[in-house]
Design an enzyme around this catalytic site. Structure first.
Site, short mmCIF file in Angstrom:
data_model
loop_
_atom_site.label_atom_id
_atom_site.label_comp_id
_atom_site.label_asym_id
_atom_site.label_seq_id
_atom_site.Cartn_x
_atom_site.Cartn_y
_atom_site.Cartn_z
N GLY A 121 0.84 -1.19 0.00
CA GLY A 121 0.00 0.00 0.00
C GLY A 121 0.87 1.24 0.00
N CYS A 158 6.42 -0.03 7.12
CA CYS A 158 6.00 1.16 6.39
C CYS A 158 7.11 1.59 5.45
CB CYS A 158 5.68 2.28 7.38
SG CYS A 158 5.16 3.80 6.59
N LEU A 159 6.73 1.91 4.20
CA LEU A 159 7.74 2.34 3.22
C LEU A 159 8.38 3.66 3.62
CD1 LEU A 159 5.89 1.38 -0.09
CD2 LEU A 159 7.66 0.10 1.13
N HIS A 183 -2.35 6.89 7.42
CA HIS A 183 -1.44 7.85 6.79
C HIS A 183 -2.18 9.12 6.38
CE1 HIS A 183 2.53 6.17 6.50
NE2 HIS A 183 2.08 5.03 6.01
N GLN A 203 2.58 9.90 1.43
CA GLN A 203 3.90 9.26 1.45
C GLN A 203 4.73 9.64 0.22
OE1 GLN A 203 2.28 5.11 2.42
NE2 GLN A 203 4.34 5.10 3.28
N HIS A 207 -4.10 0.90 7.60
CA HIS A 207 -2.75 1.47 7.67
C HIS A 207 -2.66 2.69 6.75
CE1 HIS A 207 1.76 1.06 8.03
NE2 HIS A 207 1.67 1.76 6.90
N GLU A 208 -3.17 2.55 5.52
CA GLU A 208 -3.09 3.66 4.56
C GLU A 208 -4.01 4.81 4.95
OE1 GLU A 208 -0.59 3.57 2.69
OE2 GLU A 208 -0.24 1.45 3.08
#
Length: 194
Positions: free
Chosen positions: A45, A92-93, A138, A50, A134-135
């Protein structure tokens, strides 16, 4: 425009994204680029903030592999009817190399739109629900370690400190602008789409 994943503690990661009021060819291209970047980075995701965009949009594919599983481009998501809870490991990226256990609902109801403006109303469960939550976190300026217990979050302390030191040293050398300039740039995007 070439998108790049931004890293903690970039201020856009704490910015509450604005709802999107219009979708155009550029925004569709951005969503495609976000999917490519997500796959290149081995993620499942990726939220718009991000990639330094203050827009209420994210992309996801629970398999993390292009051409496999279902791709999602989600605009203006809202969550309701959380049920149950389960613990799962998340990374997380924007916080590379860091992972931790996070408690999330087992199932949720999602209301959102796709890139064509079609409404999405569905119930998600398990891993896919976790990815979406999770997204969406963000988009609300929340990071996964904010959802961890204090003791568990402390274990990530050294990794978080390292990311912060690296980011601030890049700001000190001028390779990353100061926080106030980074936040000021977001207005161009919100004026265009929100």
């Amino acid at each position: 425009m070439s998108l790049e994943i931004i890293y903690y503690p970039h201020p856009t990661l704490r910015y509450v994204s604005k709802p999107i009021k219009r979708v155009d060819a550029e925004l569709r291209k951005i969503a495609d680029e976000m999917l490519d970047l997500m796959y290149e980075s081995k993620g499942v995701g990726l939220a718009a903030n991000q990639v330094d965009l203050p827009l209420r949009m994210f992309v996801a594919n629970p398999t993390g592999e292009k051409g496999s599983g279902e791709e999602f481009v989600i605009v203006n998501p809202e969550v309701s009817r959380p049920k149950g809870s389960e613990v799962g490991e998340e990374g997380c990226l924007s916080l590379p190399g860091l992972t931790g256990d996070v408690i999330r609902p087992k199932s949720i109801r999602i209301s959102a739109f796709d890139m064509k403006g079609n409404p999405i109303e569905t119930t998600l469960e398990g891993f896919l629900a976790r990815v979406f939550l999770h997204e969406i976190d963000h988009l609300d300026g929340t990071l996964f370690f904010d959802r961890m217990g204090e003791h568990a979050a402390l274990e990530l302390g050294a990794g978080i400190d390292e990311l912060e030191t690296d980011f601030r040293s890049k700001q000190a050398t001028g390779s990353i602008p100061p926080d106030d300039q980074l936040i000021a740039r977001l207005a161009d995007w919100t004026n265009k789409y929100c």
